[in-house]
Design an enzyme around this catalytic site. Structure first.
Site, mmCIF file in Angstrom:
data_model
loop_
_atom_site.group_PDB
_atom_site.id
_atom_site.type_symbol
_atom_site.label_atom_id
_atom_site.label_comp_id
_atom_site.label_asym_id
_atom_site.label_seq_id
_atom_site.Cartn_x
_atom_site.Cartn_y
_atom_site.Cartn_z
ATOM 1 N N LYS A 272 5.786 -4.249 -3.754
ATOM 2 C CA LYS A 272 7.125 -4.076 -3.199
ATOM 3 C C LYS A 272 6.945 -3.641 -1.755
ATOM 4 O O LYS A 272 5.950 -3.022 -1.416
ATOM 5 C CB LYS A 272 7.859 -2.986 -3.991
ATOM 6 N N LYS B 153 12.503 -15.390 -10.195
ATOM 7 C CA LYS B 153 12.272 -14.333 -11.185
ATOM 8 C C LYS B 153 11.288 -14.804 -12.243
ATOM 9 O O LYS B 153 10.404 -14.069 -12.652
ATOM 10 C CB LYS B 153 13.586 -13.900 -11.865
ATOM 11 N N HIS C 165 17.379 -37.319 -5.435
ATOM 12 C CA HIS C 165 16.602 -37.711 -4.251
ATOM 13 C C HIS C 165 15.110 -37.473 -4.434
ATOM 14 O O HIS C 165 14.360 -37.468 -3.465
ATOM 15 C CB HIS C 165 17.130 -36.968 -3.020
ATOM 16 N N GLU D 217 7.658 -15.043 -10.721
ATOM 17 C CA GLU D 217 6.947 -13.804 -10.404
ATOM 18 C C GLU D 217 6.757 -12.899 -11.614
ATOM 19 O O GLU D 217 5.799 -12.145 -11.659
ATOM 20 C CB GLU D 217 7.607 -13.056 -9.240
ATOM 21 N N GLU E 50 17.053 -18.073 -7.239
ATOM 22 C CA GLU E 50 16.689 -16.719 -7.671
ATOM 23 C C GLU E 50 16.204 -16.733 -9.135
ATOM 24 O O GLU E 50 15.243 -16.051 -9.475
ATOM 25 C CB GLU E 50 17.891 -15.781 -7.487
ATOM 26 N N TRP F 2 -2.668 -2.773 -1.827
ATOM 27 C CA TRP F 2 -2.391 -4.198 -1.964
ATOM 28 C C TRP F 2 -3.356 -4.868 -0.993
ATOM 29 O O TRP F 2 -3.245 -4.700 0.218
ATOM 30 C CB TRP F 2 -0.942 -4.506 -1.597
ATOM 31 N N ASN G 22 -2.393 1.722 5.588
ATOM 32 C CA ASN G 22 -1.469 0.664 5.173
ATOM 33 C C ASN G 22 -1.214 -0.200 6.394
ATOM 34 O O ASN G 22 -0.876 0.328 7.452
ATOM 35 C CB ASN G 22 -0.157 1.307 4.680
ATOM 36 N N GLY G 23 -1.400 -1.506 6.258
ATOM 37 C CA GLY G 23 -1.146 -2.391 7.398
ATOM 38 C C GLY G 23 -2.340 -3.286 7.637
ATOM 39 O O GLY G 23 -3.203 -3.439 6.768
ATOM 40 N N CYS H 254 0.845 -1.190 0.000
ATOM 41 C CA CYS H 254 0.000 0.000 0.000
ATOM 42 C C CYS H 254 0.879 1.237 0.000
ATOM 43 O O CYS H 254 1.821 1.346 0.777
ATOM 44 C CB CYS H 254 -0.954 0.079 1.179
ATOM 45 N N ARG I 47 4.052 -0.172 -4.679
ATOM 46 C CA ARG I 47 3.769 -0.733 -3.358
ATOM 47 C C ARG I 47 2.455 -1.513 -3.331
ATOM 48 O O ARG I 47 2.144 -2.163 -2.316
ATOM 49 C CB ARG I 47 3.723 0.374 -2.309
#
Ligand code: F6R
Length: 623
Positions: A618, A496, A515, A499, A492, A81, A107-108, A2, A33
């Site tokens: 983000k 990438k 395994h 996402e 990583e 968000w 936000n939160g 947010c 955000r």
């Protein structure tokens, strides 16, 4: 998570900045955000004008353009968000209280919102949305009409003392067209200082077009901004002062600078990000000197164990750090996802150094892990990209990345900068503890200083990677293998691709394949393999080559990322991407880059928004 902006100007500024322009510009910069919905509220002619719309900010802008609101000098804006309630128009912020005269953004997460809501319903309030925020709006409204007797700051103060959880709240009221009142607990908020105007933002990018002078707020503080004044108090009502700081990057640094997307720009900024992270770390004699760490070197010398806490990409940087620090310093290093760390009763004492790694410096899981570590008596050190953010502020020591703002939601340049900073930390500890000769440290540093030009070389020769990405756009699944420092690079690479391109991707330690995961391999399955240097641990190189053969024997299409001149892998690869030679431990700074380019190009080929992938945001400021 947010984005929040607030703005107040004096009437003299009318005609220069309209609140709506400032708010929309701030939201444009903060959209990374969260982009499930956006909304604004301004005050003019004694009324709240609120507009909100599901989807990206562009939807809200189109609506406002079609039906402009009355010009105003005060307002708040939000980009969401979603947590409580889906991404709909109704659940978008702002939410209204006091019969529609009060607008609130948040936000939160307000953890006790159900109980609050039940009490507010009993008191006669009715709710439109499924959000926790609306309970806060109604509560502030109740206090405004009641106990606070028309004082918006006091109404906010009384309300936040009833809230549990994490929040930044901003409120405006129709009766008070000269102010925005805000409160923060465990969610970010900074004040921007102008002349005859003041600003609020989740971070400085919310007002970077208008001012680079800012004020940090502490936890549990309330700030009231008018056009000429900023007053701060604690949740207990006691007046406080904030710490002023100057933002050392300008608005241009947060623009695309000729690239189609922030992601491409940030991938191309990596040579500079690594260079800037290395800048000024040595004294005249060539010895590492980390003055900004602000921790007593004697304490670092006595460290018996390091625990790295971080999330996502930052945690993968921590995995790379483990290999390097253990090798150079002979100190045991554990790496743990921050959200798992504090719930497992980790063994920590005053000789433990807990190193957090975070681009934003606001990731709630990481912040909570740092707080927990401090409570247990550990020393805490933050590796962070965002000056003045909460995690470095609450840590005993800090090593800033200096990589510049990272706007694309998926992290790229911060990853390379985090790895670089953790190498610097490892070498510094080795120097302090006498674990390496100064010539050995100088040798690694010299090779680190060569990395920017080597990354540039990869960027300049990326056409084949992009071509492959286009060919592979329809692949339903891609696997990534690596060993040693190549293992976190494989993780990583997979992250990438997941996402950005929404493709199923998994990273594995190459030795683990037999395994179980090898059962996934069938004819044509693409497998990226991060190959260690043939000049390092030869046995490891040979083992990875064997792993390549094992998957090829079962029909996999292998694509390798290998060191230039490593001819042994060519015959077992459908395609090889060579990276310049460097020390084996430094290879992640190079081998990661083709994987970033691949994921970005493949997502673009599919027509996806690489800067704002679906469902993500983000700066993850909720647990
Ligand atoms: C992935 C990504 C995330 C972040 C994670 C931690 O591309 O960006 O996995 O790395 O959310 O964020 P910071 O570094 O801000 O703590």
């Amino acid at each position: 998570m947010c984005g929040i902006v607030g703005y107040v100007a004096s009437s003299q500024r009318a005609g220069q900045h309209q609140a709506m322009d400032v708010l929309l510009e701030g939201l444009r910069r903060l959209e990374y955000r969260g982009y499930d919905s956006a909304g604004v509220a301004t005050i003019a002619d004694g009324r709240v004008a609120a507009r909100k719309k599901a989807g990206k900010l562009a939807n809200l802008v189109a609506e406002i353009e079609a039906a402009p609101v009355v010009p105003a000098l005060v307002g708040i804006g939000h980009t969401r968000w979603a947590t409580h309630g889906g991404p709909t128009d109704v659940n978008a912020h702002p939410h209204l209280g006091d019969g529609g005269d009060l607008a609130v953004i948040h936000n939160g997460i307000i953890e006790n919102f159900s109980a609050l809501k039940a009490g507010l319903v009993r008191a006669g309030e009715s709710f439109d949305s499924e959000t926790d925020t609306e309970a806060a709006a109604k509560l502030i409204g109740q206090f405004y009409r009641g106990e606070a007797a028309g004082d918006l700051t006091e109404a906010m103060r009384l309300a936040v003392n009833e809230l549990q959880g994490a929040f930044t709240l901003l409120a405006v009221h129709a009766d008070q067209p000269d102010r925005v009142v805000a409160a923060r607990r465990n969610s970010p908020l900074v004040v921007g200082l102008g002349e005859g105007e003041n600003f609020l933002g989740s971070d400085v990018s919310g007002f970077i077009d208008f001012t680079r002078e800012a004020v940090e707020l502490e936890q549990d503080q309330i700030v009231t901004i008018t056009a000429d004044e900023v007053s701060i108090m604690g949740f207990d009502g006691v007046a406080a002062t904030g710490k002023r700081f100057h933002v050392d990057w300008d608005a241009a640094a947060a623009e695309k600078g000729g690239y189609e997307t922030f992601m491409e720009k940030e991938i191309h900024e990596q040579p500079k990000a690594v260079e800037d992270t290395l800048l000024g770390r040595t004294d005249a004699a060539g010895r590492l000197s980390l003055d900004e760490l602000r921790i007593d070197p004697a304490q670092l010398k006595g460290v018996s164990k390091i625990m790295v806490v971080a999330c996502g990409t930052a945690a993968y940087a921590g995995h790379v750090a483990k290999y390097a620090i253990e090798h150079w310093c002979r100190i045991p290093v554990e790496v743990e996802l921050a959200h798992e760390f504090r719930y497992r009763d980790p063994i920590i004492d005053s000789s433990t150094l807990v190193v957090s790694i975070s681009q934003s410096g606001e990731t709630m899981d990481t912040l909570m892990a740092v707080r927990y570590a401090k409570e247990q008596g550990a020393k805490t050190l933050a590796i962070c990209n965002t000056n003045g953010s909460t995690i470095p502020r609450e840590s005993d020591a800090v090593l800033y990345l200096h990589a510049g703002p990272e706007i694309a939601v998926a992290s790229t340049k911060a990853f390379l900068a985090m790895i670089t900073a953790s190498y610097v930390l490892g070498l510094y500890l080795a120097q302090l503890r006498g674990q390496m000769f100064s010539e050995q440290i100088a040798d690694v540093l010299a090779d680190l200083h060569q990395i920017p030009q080597k990354v540039q070389h990869i960027l300049d020769h990326a056409d084949a990677i992009k071509d492959l990405a286009r060919e592979m756009a329809q692949s339903p699944s891609v696997l990534f293998l690596g060993r040693h420092v190549g293992y976190p690079v494989a993780l990583e690479g997979a992250l990438k691709l997941k996402e950005l391109a929404y493709i199923h991707a998994e990273g594995f330690a190459a030795g683990e394949l037999k395994h179980g995961p090898i059962a996934l391999i069938e004819q044509g399955q693409p497998v990226f393999v991060v190959v260690p240097s043939p000049h390092g641990r030869h046995s490891l190189h040979a083992k990875v080559v064997s792993n390549i053969q094992e998957v090829r024997a079962r029909g996999a299409k292998t694509i390798t990322v290998a060191e230039a001149g490593d001819d042994a892998v060519s015959e077992f690869s459908e395609q090889v991407f060579f990276v310049p030679e460097t020390q084996p431990l430094l290879m992640p700074l190079l081998t990661t880059v083709p994987l970033q380019i691949f994921a970005c190009a493949l997502a673009s080929e599919k027509g996806y928004d690489v800067d704002q992938p679906r469902n993500l945001a983000k700066s993850v400021t909720v647990e």
